[in-house]
Enzyme design. Sequence first.
Site, PDB file in Angstrom:
ATOM      1  N   ILE A 223       0.498  17.413  17.716  1.00  0.00           N
ATOM      2  CA  ILE A 223       1.651  18.067  17.080  1.00  0.00           C
ATOM      3  C   ILE A 223       2.611  16.995  16.577  1.00  0.00           C
ATOM      4  O   ILE A 223       3.024  16.104  17.343  1.00  0.00           O
ATOM      5  CB  ILE A 223       2.351  18.996  18.101  1.00  0.00           C
TER       6      ILE A 223
ATOM      7  N   PRO B 180       0.845  11.323  25.061  1.00  0.00           N
ATOM      8  CA  PRO B 180       2.133  10.889  24.489  1.00  0.00           C
ATOM      9  C   PRO B 180       3.046  12.095  24.260  1.00  0.00           C
ATOM     10  O   PRO B 180       2.739  12.976  23.457  1.00  0.00           O
ATOM     11  CB  PRO B 180       1.732  10.236  23.163  1.00  0.00           C
TER      12      PRO B 180
ATOM     13  N   ASP C 212       2.431  17.477  22.786  1.00  0.00           N
ATOM     14  CA  ASP C 212       1.459  16.389  22.736  1.00  0.00           C
ATOM     15  C   ASP C 212       1.455  15.825  21.316  1.00  0.00           C
ATOM     16  O   ASP C 212       1.005  16.486  20.370  1.00  0.00           O
ATOM     17  CB  ASP C 212       0.080  16.966  23.121  1.00  0.00           C
ATOM     18  N   HIS C 213       1.933  14.599  21.203  1.00  0.00           N
ATOM     19  CA  HIS C 213       2.123  14.025  19.872  1.00  0.00           C
ATOM     20  C   HIS C 213       0.797  13.588  19.226  1.00  0.00           C
ATOM     21  O   HIS C 213       0.762  13.235  18.051  1.00  0.00           O
ATOM     22  CB  HIS C 213       3.074  12.826  19.979  1.00  0.00           C
ATOM     23  N   ARG C 214      -0.297  13.647  19.975  1.00  0.00           N
ATOM     24  CA  ARG C 214      -1.592  13.356  19.336  1.00  0.00           C
ATOM     25  C   ARG C 214      -1.982  14.488  18.402  1.00  0.00           C
ATOM     26  O   ARG C 214      -2.749  14.296  17.467  1.00  0.00           O
ATOM     27  CB  ARG C 214      -2.683  13.203  20.414  1.00  0.00           C
TER      28      ARG C 214
END
Length: 390
Positions: free
Chosen positions: A366, A188, A362-364
Amino acid sequence: MTMTQLIEVRANGLSGTDAFVSQVSVSVGETVEQFAVLAGIELGKAAVEVTAPEAARVAQVLVAVNDSVQEGDLLLVLERIASEAPTTRVPTPSTEPKPPALQAAAPNSAIQDFHASPWIRGLARERGLDLTRIVGTGPRGRILEEDLAQPRGPATALTTARPAEVRPLSLLQRAVGRTVTQTWTQVPHVTQFDETDITELEAFRVALNREQDKNAIKFTLLPFVVKAVASALSAFPEFNASLVGDDLVLKQSIHIGFAVDTADGLRVPVVQHADRLGLRQIAQEIAGLAEKARASKLVAADVQGGSFTISNLGGVGGTAFTPIINAPELSILGLSKATLKPVWNGSAFVPRLMLPLSLSYDHRVINGVAGARFVAHLASVLSELRRALL
Ligand code: COA
């Protein structure tokens, strides 16, 4: 004695629809080439062209504009001019063989979803325009001559006129394609946009280049950004990391990759230990690796171990973009073209050179606040040159 051989041209393919002559394009005595448009017939929302089955002279024109016509009606009579023709024939345009480029203009197959006279169709063909992409402004959406001037991109060129070229992707393009597809669909992404004032940095860069030997490696913007990114990665270790399963693996070394556009596709060599190198060494590394990349001479050690990637499109243009992370890295910085902008300094607008930054992460791992802080840190390092050089 030469017998005149006549060719009757009849309305064909109207299949019971109300039809009328919209255009008569030739007159008696005129010589026409094979496939020349003789007349146009409109039926409902569609229009068809009647074309010459072969090179001929027009002997009779039996219809006029607005005449209604029915299947089988005689429209014109042509006089054959090809001397080798043995007998009188009564062909209709649809029975004549035609090259692929012209098939679409034959009466039976030319019923298309637009409304245009044969004259307009002829003009469009001459100009390489695709009428299905043009919006008609005439009655019932009919395409008029002035509509042909509508702005259009290269995709509007007639695809039937020029066969498509099939160009297989290079092995590198296929490999990169698989990787970016996997990353884009599984990671994501969030992209944080910012811009930073590099007016002083640019002045310093220009001065450095002016002072140094002409044969020395030139300082471009990229070495400064690599230096600033190394500083930001030291300050934000979770950006210098990878996600392995459910574990965040924080790396001890800072290796920064940069995208290089090559004839074969995209390559990403890596400046190893960027945090330990001086600006000149970084510039030399970048120049050497870019040259190797373009000559397809990179070895495994040149492309491995990266912890962060920079993609610089500043030499091309654009204001921002959304770079795809170079997995298993967690973030990537995109640079667009620095431009002069009026910036308010508290009392006046002053011209400043502003560099657009696009950070995808990477929103998982950060979150948005960390992403924004990282970019803000980077922006401040780049605008305050002294900090980048520490
Ligand atoms: N804004 C304004 N100017 C820029 C700039 C930017 N973002 N980036 C570079 N420049 C300037 C340089 O400072 C240099 O200026 P100068 O001629 O006054 O000295 C000039 O543009 C040419 O720089 P360039 O030769 O592009 O060097 P670089 O070190 O900045 O970039 C590469 C080197 C290898 C990264 C670059 O040549 C390249 O291949 N870029 C494409 C990257 C790519 O394909 N990204 C897409 C990935 S999906």
